[in-house]
Enzyme design. Structure first.
Site, short mmCIF file in Angstrom:
data_model
loop_
_atom_site.label_atom_id
_atom_site.label_comp_id
_atom_site.label_asym_id
_atom_site.label_seq_id
_atom_site.Cartn_x
_atom_site.Cartn_y
_atom_site.Cartn_z
N HIS A 209 -31.46 12.35 -35.39
CA HIS A 209 -30.53 12.15 -36.51
C HIS A 209 -31.27 12.26 -37.83
CE1 HIS A 209 -27.46 11.01 -33.64
NE2 HIS A 209 -28.40 10.35 -33.01
N THR B 13 -43.24 10.43 -26.45
CA THR B 13 -42.98 11.00 -27.76
C THR B 13 -43.65 12.36 -27.96
OG1 THR B 13 -44.89 9.86 -28.72
CG2 THR B 13 -42.76 8.70 -28.79
N GLY C 208 -38.77 4.27 -13.54
CA GLY C 208 -37.56 3.64 -14.05
C GLY C 208 -37.68 3.16 -15.48
N ASN D 161 -32.05 8.98 -10.12
CA ASN D 161 -31.61 7.70 -9.60
C ASN D 161 -30.50 7.12 -10.48
OD1 ASN D 161 -31.51 5.29 -8.10
ND2 ASN D 161 -33.73 5.33 -7.78
N SER E 66 -43.15 3.59 -15.48
CA SER E 66 -41.90 2.87 -15.77
C SER E 66 -41.95 2.29 -17.17
CB SER E 66 -41.70 1.73 -14.76
OG SER E 66 -41.48 2.27 -13.48
N ARG F 52 -49.26 6.89 -23.39
CA ARG F 52 -50.63 7.39 -23.55
C ARG F 52 -51.22 7.66 -22.17
NH1 ARG F 52 -51.67 6.29 -28.85
NH2 ARG F 52 -50.78 4.41 -29.73
#
Length: 182
Positions: free
Chosen positions: A115, A165, A142, A85, A160, A180
């Site tokens: 980084h 991670t 989204g 989208n 959303s 989670r």
């Protein structure tokens, strides 16, 4: 490993992103992204020609709404009937594979680069990149953010605004920051 910064990046090693060859690749991506984002929908179709040519692979029926952004494009693979989208960003310093029938909501971001933690090395552009793999029939809501090295299994749902991670098991729904199981 010795070699070019591009070779180090592809091997998942520490590399310097402030490199002339990588600059050229990012410039090529910027031009393809610009074409995609500025062509009229009728001219663009599901994926602007320059962007389709840039991607590692894109099924004929993969659809990317404008605006879209990617850093290199050469590491992106889109399966059949993939839908991205408006406002999606893929920073593809490593391979990003999105499986068949997967849909990304507006403003989803995928980040492959990490980084360096040392500020001096970070200033030099030292980073590493890990791939992101998204299975088939996945829904990503989204504003979700998918971080480097994550694999999302087939049939999973990412709510959303979630920040993913870690890996998401097939058929699992994850929400929140960090994401989670719900």
């Amino acid at each position: 490993m010795t070699g070019s910064e591009r070779e180090k990046m592809a091997a998942g090693e520490w590399y310097r992103c402030l490199d002339p060859e990588l600059d050229q690749l990012r410039d090529r991506a910027r031009k393809a992204v610009h074409q995609h984002n500025t062509l009229t929908p009728d001219e663009r179709g599901s994926l602007a020609p320059a962007l389709r040519e840039l991607f590692a692979a894109a099924a004929a029926d993969a659809f990317v709404e404008a605006p879209f952004h990617c850093s290199y494009g050469i590491n992106i693979e889109l399966g059949a009937r993939v839908y991205l989208n408006a406002g999606c960003t893929i920073l593809d310093s490593a391979p990003v594979v999105i499986g068949t029938d997967t849909m990304l909501g507006p403003g989803v971001h995928i980040y492959c680069a990490e980084h360096h933690k040392d500020p001096a090395l970070r200033r030099e552009g030292l980073e590493t990149a890990r791939p992101v793999t998204i299975g088939e029939n996945v829904w990503i809501g989204g504003g979700a953010i998918i971080l480097a090295g994550v694999t999302i299994g087939d049939g999973a749902i990412v709510g959303s605004g979630a920040v993913v991670t870690r890996d998401v098991a097939p058929g699992t729904t994850v929400v929140g920051n960090p994401a989670r199981v719900r």
